[in-house]
Design an enzyme around this catalytic site. Structure first.
Site, PDB file in Angstrom:
ATOM      1  N   GLU A 201       0.826  -1.210   0.000  1.00 44.19           N
ATOM      2  CA  GLU A 201       0.000   0.000   0.000  1.00 44.19           C
ATOM      3  C   GLU A 201       0.862   1.262   0.000  1.00 44.19           C
ATOM      4  OE1 GLU A 201      -2.936   2.299   3.220  1.00 44.19           O
ATOM      5  OE2 GLU A 201      -2.044   0.356   3.677  1.00 44.19           O
TER       6      GLU A 201
ATOM      7  N   ASP B 209      13.450  -0.692  15.736  1.00 40.31           N
ATOM      8  CA  ASP B 209      14.094   0.523  15.216  1.00 40.31           C
ATOM      9  C   ASP B 209      13.066   1.635  15.068  1.00 40.31           C
ATOM     10  OD1 ASP B 209      16.326   1.980  14.278  1.00 40.31           O
ATOM     11  OD2 ASP B 209      15.812   1.552  12.189  1.00 40.31           O
TER      12      ASP B 209
ATOM     13  N   ASP C 162       8.884   0.227   7.746  1.00 44.70           N
ATOM     14  CA  ASP C 162      10.273  -0.231   7.856  1.00 44.70           C
ATOM     15  C   ASP C 162      10.434  -1.279   8.959  1.00 44.70           C
ATOM     16  OD1 ASP C 162      10.895   1.463   5.819  1.00 44.70           O
ATOM     17  OD2 ASP C 162      11.809   3.002   7.071  1.00 44.70           O
TER      18      ASP C 162
END
Length: 286
Positions: free
Chosen positions: A122, A168, A190
């Protein structure tokens, strides 16, 4: 524009109709805006290991499973095949995490297809239909900061309930998209370094770091957030099997001041050693 070579197979298979433009180039991948029928999506093209800046630190890859013992041996030896297997596992980690988190109701980009180092997913957009900005490019009122911080803490809880720690998380990998009602809504991106909460010894520290990054960023706009300690509170609830998506958090965590029963600990160690010695003796005399 010139079509990236790794997107050509997806175009030949009809998964992508056209490449509109490059959206960004990050430490581990390049992202392109693509057309797929009537929809605009994005294609994340992972960089080869020797061309990216982000390294697969052992803290992240601890306890990641491989398909068979041959692959595990190759990875341990660092052979060319082993590096290829490790690279595939690194990319698969993000794909697996996206599917798992989307199923758990976490706001992440919806994944559609993964093939040969290309993830089709997406395209997160803002209210105007443009590519959504990252948090680090925005400023917020104190009320907005408190609202978005609250939303993201809930997302961290949902992720952990699904067995995932981002590892992260910061203002650099959260987009400000919109929800079904067109209201501003943070979207977590990510995830190649995502870790299994139950199988990685570094999970508690990484969760606390993720939460601290959120606290420090939004604390710029709402300073009272700097006094919170959601990270250790969340992990303590998880470790006690008391964490669930609707849990009421306080943002406070009290360390136990109860004195450690050192003699009791030593007795348990001694008992365990005695049991092991007895087991070995039975094996020798069997």
């Amino acid at each position: 524009m010139k079509i990236p070579s790794r997107l050509v197979p997806l175009m030949e298979d009809g998964l992508i109709d056209s490449v509109v433009r490059q959206l960004m180039s990050g430490k581990e991948a390049m992202v392109f805006v693509v057309r797929c029928g009537a929809e605009t999506r994005c294609a994340k093209v992972y960089k080869e290991a020797n061309k990216r800046a982000f390294r697969q630190a052992v803290d992240y890859t601890e306890n990641r499973k491989t398909k068979n013992s041959r692959q595990a041996r190759a990875m341990a030896k660092g052979t060319r095949y082993g590096r290829e297997v490790q690279e595939q596992a690194w990319q698969n980690a993000e794909v697996d995490a996206l599917y798992r988190l989307a199923a758990a109701g976490v706001r992440v980009p919806r994944p559609y297809h993964f093939h040969e180092g290309v993830l089709l997913m997406e395209l997160v957009t803002n209210a105007d239909g443009d590519a959504a900005p990252r948090l680090n490019d925005l400023a917020f009122t104190p009320e907005q900061a408190r609202q978005h911080h609250h939303t993201l803490i809930q997302e961290v809880v949902r992720m952990l309930c699904a067995g995932v720690v981002h590892g992260d998380l910061s203002e650099f990998n959260i987009l400000m998209g919109v929800d079904a009602d067109g209201q501003a809504c943070p979207v977590i991106i990510d995830l190649p370094q995502a870790i299994d909460a139950a199988g990685n010894n570094h999970a508690p520290a990484m969760l606390e770091r993720d939460v601290a990054n959120l606290r420090n960023y939004f604390g710029q706009f709402a300073p009272e957030l700097l006094a919170t300690d959601y990270g250790r509170e969340i992990w303590a609830l998880y470790a006690a099997s008391a964490l669930h998506p609707e849990v009421a958090l306080t943002g406070r965590f009290e360390r136990s001041r109860k004195a450690v029963d050192l003699d009791g600990v030593l007795r348990e160690i001694g008992d365990a050693r005695a049991e092991e010695a007895a087991r070995l003796l039975r094996l020798q005399t069997a």
